[in-house]
Design a protein around this motif. Structure first.
Motif, PDB file in Angstrom:
ATOM      1  N   MET A 147      -5.457   5.794  -1.875  1.00 21.93           N
ATOM      2  CA  MET A 147      -5.288   6.491  -0.603  1.00 21.93           C
ATOM      3  C   MET A 147      -4.652   7.863  -0.806  1.00 21.93           C
ATOM      4  N   SER A 184      -6.899  -1.594 -10.857  1.00 21.11           N
ATOM      5  CA  SER A 184      -8.092  -2.147 -10.214  1.00 21.11           C
ATOM      6  C   SER A 184      -8.998  -2.819 -11.238  1.00 21.11           C
ATOM      7  N   SER A 220     -11.172   2.251   1.170  1.00 23.64           N
ATOM      8  CA  SER A 220      -9.721   2.363   1.318  1.00 23.64           C
ATOM      9  C   SER A 220      -9.343   2.756   2.737  1.00 23.64           C
ATOM     10  N   TYR A 280     -12.466  -2.698  -1.629  1.00 29.81           N
ATOM     11  CA  TYR A 280     -11.941  -1.569  -2.397  1.00 29.81           C
ATOM     12  C   TYR A 280     -12.099  -1.807  -3.899  1.00 29.81           C
ATOM     13  N   LEU A 282      -4.652   0.274  -4.239  1.00 33.04           N
ATOM     14  CA  LEU A 282      -5.221   0.868  -3.028  1.00 33.04           C
ATOM     15  C   LEU A 282      -4.350   2.008  -2.524  1.00 33.04           C
ATOM     16  N   THR A 287      -7.224   0.268   5.445  1.00 33.16           N
ATOM     17  CA  THR A 287      -5.977   0.722   6.049  1.00 33.16           C
ATOM     18  C   THR A 287      -6.082   0.785   7.573  1.00 33.16           C
ATOM     19  N   ILE A 343       0.844  -1.198   0.000  1.00 31.40           N
ATOM     20  CA  ILE A 343       0.000   0.000   0.000  1.00 31.40           C
ATOM     21  C   ILE A 343       0.881   1.252   0.000  1.00 31.40           C
TER      22      ILE A 343
END
Length: 305
Positions: free
Chosen positions: A209, A36, A281, A267, A205, A285, A15
């Motif tokens: 973020m 994605s 997201s 996500y 992801l 996390t 990430i």
């Protein structure tokens, strides 16, 4: 605690790599969307196809085990949708994303290494059973909820049978009886695509973020994390230990599986529908960070930490 840190560290590493690559402009925002799409349309369907085609599912099903785990999952999913709708004004696919995030576990990076370390070979069979059906069940439910609200039966069926996830599930189930006769080069291709699912999804992801930050705030992600890390394993523990009779390592596997942080597929699902991405997201996390402490607590409580 240190062992739990080592388990989830690769999650944060990938990430963070995506976040840093976007922050330094090594990657474009469109790269995250492309990744994605690749994962949702190709990699995850191949992962589901391989899982269902090769899963070792016994002829006699452990119904108490299934009911204990998926009852907890259903309660958490419904509660997450109710809270997201009534307290945070989420609607449509955003509601589905909230339920999906609170109910679906991060099994590949957290669940598998943690459970095998805790129970060894004894945990392999109950773990394999959950791995075989967990993602197909949650993805199918999420797709039905997202597609079925405004669609007729005929339109819903067309959408479902054209959906990459559903196609992967159906093909995997169809190939299962004769998977041993499928040529090895075909499985090599499937393995390559399936193996790309998790790292590509986590990097995507990280890019998201960077784009969204904590746009949705901390309140809803905190609620989803609490449902996933606290209520879900607690419900499963109550059912698996006090309602249904099963060996301790079976109930322990179910509880630890439920205690995993929010899964990356929430996500991916949000990105697919372009709704609820910030919620998903942030919840993934935050729950992954908190799981450093909660999984250690569950391992200790179960006597395997």
């Amino acid at each position: 605690m240190l062992a739990s840190l080592f388990v989830v560290l690769p999650v944060f590493g990938l990430i963070g790599l995506g976040y840093l690559a976007r922050g330094t402009r090594l990657l474009r925002e469109s790269t995250g969307e492309g990744l994605s799409d690749f994962v949702f349309v190709l990699a995850v369907p191949c992962l589901l196809f391989r899982t269902l085609a090769k899963a070792d599912i016994p002829p006699t099903q452990p119904w108490g085990y299934w009911i204990a785990y998926f009852s907890g999952l259903a309660v958490v999913w419904v509660l997450a949708m109710l809270i997201a709708g009534r307290c945070f004004a989420r609607k449509g696919p955003e509601l589905v994303v909230s339920g999906f995030a609170a109910a679906q576990s991060n099994t590949v990076f957290v669940g598998v290494p943690m459970i095998l370390k805790a129970y060894g070979d004894a945990g392999a069979v109950p773990l394999g059973l959950l791995l075989a059906v967990h993602l197909p069940v949650t993805m199918t439910v999420a797709t039905l909820l997202a597609e079925g609200r405004s669609a007729s039966i005929a339109m819903l069926l067309r959408r479902l049978f054209a959906h990459p996830i559903i196609i992967g599930i159906l093909l995997g189930s169809a190939v299962r009886p004769f998977q041993a006769q499928v040529p090895q080069p075909f499985w090599t291709l499937i393995d390559l695509l399936a193996g790309a699912a998790v790292p590509c999804a986590l990097i995507s992801l990280g890019i998201a973020m960077r784009r969204y930050g904590l746009e949705s705030g901390l309140a809803l992600p905190a609620v989803l994390s609490a449902l996933k890390l606290g209520l879900h394993p607690l419900l499963v523990y109550g059912l698996a230990v006090h309602v249904f009779a099963m060996p301790a390592h079976w109930s322990g596997v179910a509880v630890l599986f439920a205690a995993c942080p929010c899964g990356i597929n929430a996500y991916l699902f949000a990105e697919r529908y372009r709704q609820g991405v910030a919620d998903a997201s942030s919840a993934i996390t935050l729950s992954t960070l908190l799981s450093l402490f909660t999984t250690a607590a569950w391992l200790t409580f179960l006597g395997v930490g």
